[in-house]
Design an enzyme around this catalytic site. Structure first.
Site, short mmCIF file in Angstrom:
data_model
loop_
_atom_site.label_atom_id
_atom_site.label_comp_id
_atom_site.label_asym_id
_atom_site.label_seq_id
_atom_site.Cartn_x
_atom_site.Cartn_y
_atom_site.Cartn_z
N LYS A 191 13.43 11.56 31.83
CA LYS A 191 12.05 11.08 31.86
C LYS A 191 11.47 11.11 33.26
O LYS A 191 12.12 10.73 34.22
CB LYS A 191 12.02 9.64 31.32
CG LYS A 191 10.64 9.10 31.09
CD LYS A 191 10.65 8.12 29.94
CE LYS A 191 9.27 7.60 29.62
NZ LYS A 191 8.32 8.58 29.21
N GLY A 202 16.68 7.44 38.27
CA GLY A 202 17.64 8.54 38.38
C GLY A 202 16.97 9.90 38.41
O GLY A 202 17.34 10.78 39.19
N CYS A 203 15.96 10.07 37.58
CA CYS A 203 15.26 11.36 37.51
C CYS A 203 14.47 11.62 38.79
O CYS A 203 14.39 12.76 39.25
CB CYS A 203 14.36 11.40 36.28
SG CYS A 203 15.30 11.27 34.74
N THR A 204 13.91 10.57 39.37
CA THR A 204 13.20 10.71 40.63
C THR A 204 14.17 11.08 41.75
O THR A 204 13.89 11.98 42.55
CB THR A 204 12.44 9.41 40.97
OG1 THR A 204 11.48 9.16 39.93
CG2 THR A 204 11.73 9.51 42.31
N ALA A 242 15.10 14.79 41.26
CA ALA A 242 14.00 15.69 41.62
C ALA A 242 13.76 15.70 43.13
O ALA A 242 13.56 16.77 43.73
CB ALA A 242 12.72 15.27 40.89
#
Length: 156
Positions: free
Chosen positions: A45, A50-52, A55
């Site tokens: 998401k 974690g995704c930030t 990325a």
């Protein structure tokens, strides 16, 4: 669906994309990318911790990785959500919107997950490196966000 096998042809797709050299309304077709490997990383998401971290790790190592491969992030979020995520974190690479879950299913990363005792369906954090020949050259599963860039560079 199960994941494609190592050295098998990468499942082709055409999907909406934004960021990098792509404007809103653009689409990308995997089989049209020629000349260098393609890194497709699946993440759960936009704008979650974690995704930030994952990325931003790619963003911070962009000069190294951009020389080696095309890079695309894929989640089931919308183009609008991706645009905000890209702008907020100054991401230099494009994100693919897979709202209908065609790509996550083709790559076998739409899986049952659990958190706090509840099960639900979601995207497994996985990365596929596709060689110049269009075949799966490496599969990185359940990579920790802070180790993702190094793992991708090592696999390339």
């Amino acid at each position: 669906m199960s994941k494609p096998a190592l050295h098998s042809p990468a499942p082709d797709f055409t999907a909406p994309v934004i960021g990098g050299d792509h404007a809103a309304g653009d689409t990308i077709t995997l089989s049209a990318l020629k000349g260098k490997p393609v890194v497709i990383y699946f993440y759960p998401k936009d704008d979650t911790p974690g995704c930030t971290k994952q990325a931003c790790g790619l963003r911070d190592g962009w000069k190294k990785i951009a020389k080696e491969a095309h890079v695309f992030g894929v989640s089931t979020d919308s183009i609008k959500s991706h645009a905000k995520f890209i702008q907020k974190h100054e991401l230099p690479f494009p994100l693919i919107a897979d709202e209908d879950k065609t790509i996550v299913n083709a790559y076998g990363v739409w899986v049952e997950k659990s958190m706090y005792g509840k099960t639900y369906m979601g995207t497994e954090r996985s990365t596929f490196i596709i060689g110049k020949d269009g075949r799966i050259a490496a599969i990185l599963e359940k990579v920790k966000p802070e180790e993702h860039l190094d793992a991708v560079l090592a696999a390339l």
